[in-house]
Design an enzyme around this catalytic site. Structure first.
Site, PDB file in Angstrom:
ATOM      1  CB  THR A 112      -0.842   0.155   1.218  1.00 30.15           C
ATOM      2  OG1 THR A 112      -0.030   0.271   2.515  1.00 30.15           O
ATOM      3  CG2 THR A 112      -1.622  -1.333   1.487  1.00 30.15           C
ATOM      4  CB  SER A 114       0.455   3.755   4.624  1.00 27.46           C
ATOM      5  OG  SER A 114      -0.264   2.652   4.623  1.00 27.46           O
ATOM      6  CB  CYS A 115       2.729  -0.510   5.064  1.00 24.02           C
ATOM      7  SG  CYS A 115       3.669  -1.778   5.463  1.00 24.02           S
ATOM      8  N   GLY A 116       5.517  -0.387   2.486  1.00 22.22           N
ATOM      9  CA  GLY A 116       6.013  -0.716   1.444  1.00 22.22           C
ATOM     10  C   GLY A 116       6.669  -2.386   1.880  1.00 22.22           C
ATOM     11  CB  CYS A 118       2.166  -5.008   4.241  1.00 22.32           C
ATOM     12  SG  CYS A 118       1.946  -3.408   5.029  1.00 22.32           S
TER      13      CYS A 118
END
Length: 286
Positions: A112, A114-116, A118
């Site tokens: 996403t 916001s989080c590379g 995950c």
């Protein structure tokens, strides 16, 4: 206005009065990154600098480390059923004979904005072996030393360079500075990790890696993924206007990265790598 921003009607309410008017939004679209024709990752990003984003992502994954290891990057024609090009799929082709990491580890290839990281199988899977130490072993690059006063001035310089943020208020930014506070490059994106990848990717394409004589400033928090990207690019200092995560601090301490958080006004917290911060004698004794 291009694909970086979009215009949408919005009902604006101020003090009980309302009016419908157009508003400028930061664009967000998926980008599929393929490696030698094989789908590797999908990230939500702000369109623009897509080739640099893909190149920077592959630096942090340990695939690329120099411009001569990259053959080319292209948008994939026929990316949809009707054969049209959405400009949302890029294929990175590496130089012939380049050894590639084993990507068979279980990982979630959807990331996403916001989080590379995950879905990584384990913490060990993301502790990619860096190609360079943060400080040059051969003495070719002088050790980076910074004063708190210089660090304190960097957020305002970053903010002044955020062109799209001025129109949308909805983008993260990452910037590279020299140890003297000179702005080298700045990139914006809906994802903070994408903004850093765009910086690193541009550096790779121009043959500037490792980025030992630089300071990386990010507009949000300092997560583990951003600390890893800094280490993989050879950047010795990561500063953030917000908080770091515990894993970011752990990684910084292990690798020698200087990690600064809560960089606001003349205050800041140095979580690791204090040896690069030059303090006044009176201030350091307190």
């Amino acid at each position: 206005m291009g694909r970086v921003t979009q215009r949408r009607p919005v009902l604006r309410i101020r003090g009980g009065a309302s009016v419908t008017r157009p508003d400028t939004l930061a664009a967000e679209e998926p980008l599929e990154i393929r490696l030698n024709g094989r789908s590797l990752a999908i990230t939500m990003r702000t369109p623009g600098d897509d080739f640099a984003l893909a190149a920077g992502f592959l630096v942090s994954e340990g695939v690329l480390g120099s411009a001569d290891e990259l053959r080319n990057i292209v948008y994939c024609a026929g990316a949809t059923a009707d054969g049209s090009n959405t400009y949302n799929v890029v294929d990175v082709r590496t130089a012939p004979g380049l050894a590639l990491p084993d990507f068979t580890l279980e990982r979630n290839v959807y990331t996403t904005s916001s989080c590379g990281l995950c879905g990584k199988a384990s913490l060990d899977a993301v502790r990619t072996t860096a190609r360079w130490t943060i400080d040059a072993d051969d003495g070719s690059t002088p050790p980076v030393r910074l004063t708190p006063e210089l660090l304190a001035a960097l957020p305002d310089r970053l903010r002044a360079a955020q062109r799209v943020f001025d129109r949308t208020g909805g983008l993260h930014a990452a910037a590279l500075f020299t140890p003297r506070g000179e702005l080298l490059d700045v990139r914006e994106d809906v994802g903070r990790h994408n903004a850093v990848d765009k910086l690193v990717g541009h550096a790779l394409q121009s043959g500037a890696l490792p980025l030992r004589d630089t300071v990386l400033l990010v507009s949000g928090r300092a997560s583990f993924e951003l600390a890893q990207k800094a280490v993989m690019a050879g950047i010795p200092v990561l500063a953030a206007v917000s908080a770091p995560s515990s894993l970011a601090v752990e990684l910084a301490a292990e690798t020698g990265l200087t990690l600064v958080g809560f960089l606001r006004g003349d205050s800041m917290n140095v979580y690791a790598g204090e040896h690069r911060i030059t303090l006044r004698a009176a201030a350091s004794s307190g």
